[in-house]
Design a protein around this motif. Structure first.
Motif, mmCIF file in Angstrom:
data_model
loop_
_atom_site.group_PDB
_atom_site.id
_atom_site.type_symbol
_atom_site.label_atom_id
_atom_site.label_comp_id
_atom_site.label_asym_id
_atom_site.label_seq_id
_atom_site.Cartn_x
_atom_site.Cartn_y
_atom_site.Cartn_z
ATOM 1 N N PRO A 1 17.833 48.014 37.095
ATOM 2 C CA PRO A 1 18.354 48.748 38.259
ATOM 3 C C PRO A 1 19.872 48.684 38.357
ATOM 4 O O PRO A 1 20.511 49.667 38.738
ATOM 5 C CB PRO A 1 17.671 48.044 39.433
ATOM 6 C CG PRO A 1 16.369 47.567 38.868
ATOM 7 C CD PRO A 1 16.718 47.124 37.463
ATOM 8 N N THR B 1 11.579 51.954 37.317
ATOM 9 C CA THR B 1 10.179 51.554 37.165
ATOM 10 C C THR B 1 9.259 52.742 36.918
ATOM 11 O O THR B 1 8.461 52.748 35.979
ATOM 12 C CB THR B 1 9.710 50.792 38.425
ATOM 13 O OG1 THR B 1 10.544 49.650 38.619
ATOM 14 C CG2 THR B 1 8.263 50.347 38.274
ATOM 15 N N LYS C 1 15.569 51.022 41.684
ATOM 16 C CA LYS C 1 14.352 50.315 41.275
ATOM 17 C C LYS C 1 13.207 51.287 41.002
ATOM 18 O O LYS C 1 12.497 51.168 39.999
ATOM 19 C CB LYS C 1 13.950 49.323 42.360
ATOM 20 C CG LYS C 1 12.762 48.455 41.982
ATOM 21 C CD LYS C 1 12.467 47.421 43.056
ATOM 22 C CE LYS C 1 11.274 46.554 42.658
ATOM 23 N NZ LYS C 1 10.980 45.528 43.702
#
Length: 249
Positions: free
Chosen positions: A91, A83, A79
Motif C-alpha cells: 500500500p 489487495t 489497501k
C-alpha cells in the motif's frame, strides 16, 4: 415527520428521475458536504489514475472495486487497490505512485452542477456549512484553489486522510460526527443534513444519525443507493425547503 429511505424511480423520456409522494423530511439547521464527486468533479480523475496503475501491472480496475474504493480515505484506497487487484506493490508503494499522479491531474477540477448556487444561497441565509472529505488536506487545498468564493463559505473542513481525530474513515460515522462537533454551538446529528455522492459516504452519514441526500455517479447500483434518505440526479434538483432550509428566491 419521517424520513423515507426508498424512493420510487420513474422513467421520464430517456433519463431517470426520482419521484415521491407525500414525503416529509426532518428539518435541519446545519449542512455537511462531501467534496470529491459532490462539490468537485474529481472522481473520474482518481479512477483514471488507479486504472493507469492497474494497467501498468496487467490488472483490471473493475466497477466493483471502484465502488468499494469510492469515498474511502487514502490508506484504505491503497489497501483495497493492492489487495483486490493483486498488485505487486505494498500500500505504501501504491501511494507513492498514486499521489504524484493525482497532484498533477487535480490542479483545475470543475465544480459539479448546482454547487455554487446552493452554497452561496445557504451562506446568504447564514446556514452553517462544513466539509467532511476523505482526502488529504494538502491535495484538497490544490483542488479547491480556483474557487475561493465557494470554499470560503464553509465554517471548517475535516480531512479524513490526515486528521488525527478521524480514527476510522467512511463508511464509519467518525468523520461526520467529528465534523458536526466542530461547529460553534454543535448541533445534534439529527439536525445535520449530509450531501454525498459515494455509497461509503452515505452509509457513514446514516450511521452518524444524519439524513443523507445522495447524488450518485452513473455506475452506482440501485442496491447501493438504498440507504440514502433521498437520491437526486444533481444538486440542481435539491429543494432546500424540503429539509426546513430557506427556499431559493
Amino acid at each position: 415527520m419521517f424520513c423515507i429511505r426508498y424512493l420510487v424511480r420513474g422513467l421520464i423520456g430517456k433519463s431517470y428521475k426520482y419521484r415521491f409522494k407525500s414525503v416529509m423530511f426532518q428539518p435541519v439547521t446545519h449542512v455537511i458536504f462531501d467534496m470529491d464527486g459532490l462539490l468537485l468533479d474529481t472522481e473520474s480523475i482518481y479512477e483514471e489514475v488507479i486504472d493507469h496503475i492497474a494497467k501498468k501491472y496487467g490488472k483490471t480496475y473493475t466497477n466493483d472495486i471502484k465502488l468499494k474504493i469510492r469515498g474511502s480515505p487514502e490508506p484504505v484506497t491503497a489497501k483495497i487497490a493492492v489487495t483486490d487487484m493483486q498488485l505487486p506493490l505494498s500500500p505504501k508503494e501504491f501511494t507513492e505512485i498514486f499521489d504524484p499522479l493525482c497532484y498533477a491531474r487535480l490542479q483545475h477540477p470543475p465544480l459539479m452542477p448546482g454547487v455554487e448556487k446552493l452554497v452561496l444561497h445557504l451562506r446568504k441565509h447564514n446556514i452553517p456549512m462544513a466539509i467532511a472529505t476523505s482526502g488529504k488536506k494538502e491535495i484538497s487545498l490544490i483542488k479547491t484553489k480556483d474557487y475561493p468564493k465557494v470554499f470560503s463559505c464553509f465554517n471548517h473542513v475535516v480531512y479524513g486522510s490526515s486528521d488525527p481525530e478521524v480514527k476510522h474513515g467512511k463508511p464509519h460515522p467518525d468523520i461526520y460526527l467529528i465534523c458536526a462537533s466542530r461547529f460553534p454551538n454543535p448541533p445534534s446529528p439529527e439536525k445535520c443534513l449530509v450531501l454525498e455522492d459515494a455509497p461509503n459516504g452515505v452509509v457513514s452519514g446514516i450511521k452518524a444519525g444524519m439524513q443523507v441526500v445522495m447524488v450518485p455517479a452513473a455506475n452506482v447500483t440501485e442496491e447501493l443507493k438504498k440507504p440514502a434518505t433521498l437520491v437526486l440526479k444533481s444538486l440542481e434538483d435539491l429543494k432546500p425547503e424540503d429539509f426546513g432550509l430557506p427556499a431559493y428566491d
